[in-house]
Design a protein around this motif. Structure first.
Motif, PDB file in Angstrom:
ATOM      1  N   ILE A 223       0.832  -1.203   0.000  1.00  9.90           N
ATOM      2  CA  ILE A 223       0.000   0.000   0.000  1.00  9.90           C
ATOM      3  C   ILE A 223       0.866   1.253   0.000  1.00  9.90           C
ATOM      4  CG2 ILE A 223      -1.607   1.364   1.410  1.00  9.90           C
ATOM      5  CD1 ILE A 223      -2.795  -1.362   2.351  1.00  9.90           C
ATOM      6  N   ILE A 224       1.839   1.273   0.897  1.00  9.22           N
ATOM      7  CA  ILE A 224       2.691   2.459   1.017  1.00  9.22           C
ATOM      8  C   ILE A 224       3.539   2.655  -0.237  1.00  9.22           C
ATOM      9  CG2 ILE A 224       4.685   3.395   2.255  1.00  9.22           C
ATOM     10  CD1 ILE A 224       3.423   2.286   4.813  1.00  9.22           C
ATOM     11  N   LEU A 239      11.658   1.485   4.080  1.00 10.58           N
ATOM     12  CA  LEU A 239      10.281   1.159   4.465  1.00 10.58           C
ATOM     13  C   LEU A 239      10.320  -0.112   5.294  1.00 10.58           C
ATOM     14  CD1 LEU A 239       7.221   1.318   4.455  1.00 10.58           C
ATOM     15  CD2 LEU A 239       7.230   0.298   2.165  1.00 10.58           C
ATOM     16  N   ASP A 240       9.951  -0.008   6.547  1.00  5.87           N
ATOM     17  CA  ASP A 240       9.982  -1.144   7.453  1.00  5.87           C
ATOM     18  C   ASP A 240       8.661  -1.269   8.183  1.00  5.87           C
ATOM     19  OD1 ASP A 240      12.870  -1.884   7.143  1.00  5.87           O
ATOM     20  OD2 ASP A 240      13.130   0.146   7.901  1.00  5.87           O
ATOM     21  N   VAL A 258       1.919  -2.672  15.460  1.00  6.66           N
ATOM     22  CA  VAL A 258       2.840  -2.731  14.329  1.00  6.66           C
ATOM     23  C   VAL A 258       3.357  -1.319  14.044  1.00  6.66           C
ATOM     24  CG1 VAL A 258       3.023  -3.164  11.855  1.00  6.66           C
ATOM     25  CG2 VAL A 258       1.763  -4.763  13.322  1.00  6.66           C
ATOM     26  N   ALA A 259       4.669  -1.185  13.930  1.00  7.05           N
ATOM     27  CA  ALA A 259       5.267   0.106  13.608  1.00  7.05           C
ATOM     28  C   ALA A 259       5.637   0.153  12.134  1.00  7.05           C
ATOM     29  CB  ALA A 259       6.506   0.342  14.465  1.00  7.05           C
ATOM     30  N   ILE A 260       5.208   1.218  11.473  1.00  3.34           N
ATOM     31  CA  ILE A 260       5.614   1.478  10.095  1.00  3.34           C
ATOM     32  C   ILE A 260       6.607   2.633  10.138  1.00  3.34           C
ATOM     33  CG2 ILE A 260       4.860   2.134   7.790  1.00  3.34           C
ATOM     34  CD1 ILE A 260       2.059   1.169   8.556  1.00  3.34           C
ATOM     35  N   MET A 261       7.807   2.397   9.622  1.00  8.17           N
ATOM     36  CA  MET A 261       8.849   3.422   9.602  1.00  8.17           C
ATOM     37  C   MET A 261       9.227   3.692   8.156  1.00  8.17           C
ATOM     38  SD  MET A 261      11.166   2.165  12.836  1.00  8.17           S
ATOM     39  CE  MET A 261      11.228   0.499  12.217  1.00  8.17           C
ATOM     40  N   LEU A 271      13.529  12.754   4.433  1.00  5.77           N
ATOM     41  CA  LEU A 271      12.478  12.983   5.412  1.00  5.77           C
ATOM     42  C   LEU A 271      12.019  11.663   6.009  1.00  5.77           C
ATOM     43  CD1 LEU A 271      10.235  15.651   3.623  1.00  5.77           C
ATOM     44  CD2 LEU A 271      12.165  16.018   5.171  1.00  5.77           C
ATOM     45  N   LEU A 272      11.630  11.703   7.269  1.00  2.00           N
ATOM     46  CA  LEU A 272      11.145  10.526   7.988  1.00  2.00           C
ATOM     47  C   LEU A 272       9.685  10.707   8.376  1.00  2.00           C
ATOM     48  CD1 LEU A 272      14.063   9.975  10.551  1.00  2.00           C
ATOM     49  CD2 LEU A 272      13.908   9.105   8.219  1.00  2.00           C
ATOM     50  N   ASP A 273       8.993   9.575   8.478  1.00  4.30           N
ATOM     51  CA  ASP A 273       7.647   9.593   9.037  1.00  4.30           C
ATOM     52  C   ASP A 273       7.371   8.195   9.584  1.00  4.30           C
ATOM     53  OD1 ASP A 273       5.108  10.485   9.771  1.00  4.30           O
ATOM     54  OD2 ASP A 273       4.771  11.492   7.852  1.00  4.30           O
ATOM     55  N   GLN A 274       6.352   8.074  10.402  1.00  2.00           N
ATOM     56  CA  GLN A 274       6.038   6.765  10.982  1.00  2.00           C
ATOM     57  C   GLN A 274       4.609   6.724  11.489  1.00  2.00           C
ATOM     58  OE1 GLN A 274       5.322   7.846  15.001  1.00  2.00           O
ATOM     59  NE2 GLN A 274       5.697   5.721  14.561  1.00  2.00           N
ATOM     60  N   ARG A 275       4.140   5.522  11.724  1.00  5.25           N
ATOM     61  CA  ARG A 275       2.803   5.326  12.282  1.00  5.25           C
ATOM     62  C   ARG A 275       2.805   3.996  13.019  1.00  5.25           C
ATOM     63  NH1 ARG A 275      -1.944   7.354   9.921  1.00  5.25           N
ATOM     64  NH2 ARG A 275      -0.560   9.037   9.216  1.00  5.25           N
TER      65      ARG A 275
END
Length: 279
Positions: A223-224, A239-240, A258-261, A271-275
């Motif tokens: 998806i990402i 993408l992890d 679950v961590a999305i990095m 740039l970084l982002d996460q959820r």
């Protein structure tokens, strides 16, 4: 607010707080502050009697000298923001104070620093843990506050703190975003207008992943990747999708958070982002 230019001066000031039985919260930064940093200060103020902030652009966590040189700096603006936020002490040390001549000691989490984003940023987390360990030693706080935007960094610092027995509580603060959804970062100022608009794809990709209501790692990665590939100015860097607390791979039967990095390059700016997604 007292500004200390040496570690010795800062230690003296903080010792007075401890003699008065006051608790101390630490907010480490590399400067060029924004509202995301102020959220960390606010959290520290809620939890402790005194807040100390450090401003130090740490050379050991940069892979490229050009990236270190390009890192934005504005000390006057930073000090005004910190004073307005009620910070008690600011430590702004020289590199020679943090890394004395002949320095040869490093601190590293051997697994967590060399996996996931650590693979595409070799040496980065070793630089982070080395400098954070020294800042902990310089200030000896009761708590230390970090942002969740660099989620792997937060987990690495938590593990280092536990493993070395620092009597410090590590507090994570959720990402603070711009009105349009971009995660606040000191690097954002380096984006061109076109790349700034394109960078919104990061948050859109995470929104799409969360809306899918799945914790299956392959589905989330697909998806990402699909959302980011729709933006030609974005170059996916890392993408992890992993177990949130341990950063281990997600195995069959795992039903925890679950961590999305995510990291992506926009015109040479990473740039970084996460959820974190919960079942």
């Amino acid at each position: 607010m007292q500004v200390c230019r040496t570690v010795e001066e800062c230690r003296h000031v903080l010792s007075n707080f401890r003699q008065a039985s006051e608790t101390i919260g630490l907010v480490p930064t590399m400067g060029f502050l924004h509202d995301g940093h102020m959220a960390l200060v606010t959290e520290a103020r809620k939890r402790t009697d005194r807040v100390v902030t450090t401003i130090f652009v740490n050379p050991t966590q940069f892979g490229e000298a050009s990236d270190l040189d390009a890192y934005p700096r504005d000390e006057d603006h930073d000090l005004k923001m910190l004073a307005a936020a009620g910070v008690d002490v600011v430590l702004i040390p020289d590199v020679s104070d943090v890394y004395p001549d002949g320095d040869e000691t490093i601190v590293e989490t051997t697994r967590m620093a060399n996996m996931l984003h650590g693979k595409v940023r070799p040496g980065h987390f070793r630089g982070v843990t080395t400098v954070v360990a020294r800042l902990f030693n310089f200030t000896q706080p009761d708590i230390a506050v970090f942002g969740e935007k660099d989620y792997q960094q937060l987990q690495v610092i938590k593990r280092m703190t536990r493993d070395l027995g620092f009597p410090i509580e590590i507090v994570g603060v959720p990402i603070v975003r711009e009105a349009d959804g971009l995660a606040m970062s000191s690097r954002n100022v380096r984006l061109t207008a076109e790349d700034r608009a394109a960078s919104l794809v990061l948050n859109r990709s995470l929104d799409a992943a969360q809306a899918a209501q799945t914790t299956d790692p392959k589905q989330l990665r697909d998806i990402i990747s699909n959302v980011i590939s729709s933006e030609p100015r974005a170059k996916l860097h890392g993408l992890d999708v992993v177990q949130a607390d341990t950063l281990h791979d997600i195995t069959p039967g795992y039903d925890g958070p679950v961590a999305i990095m995510l990291s992506a390059d926009f015109g040479g700016v990473l740039l970084l982002d996460q959820r974190v997604i919960t079942p």
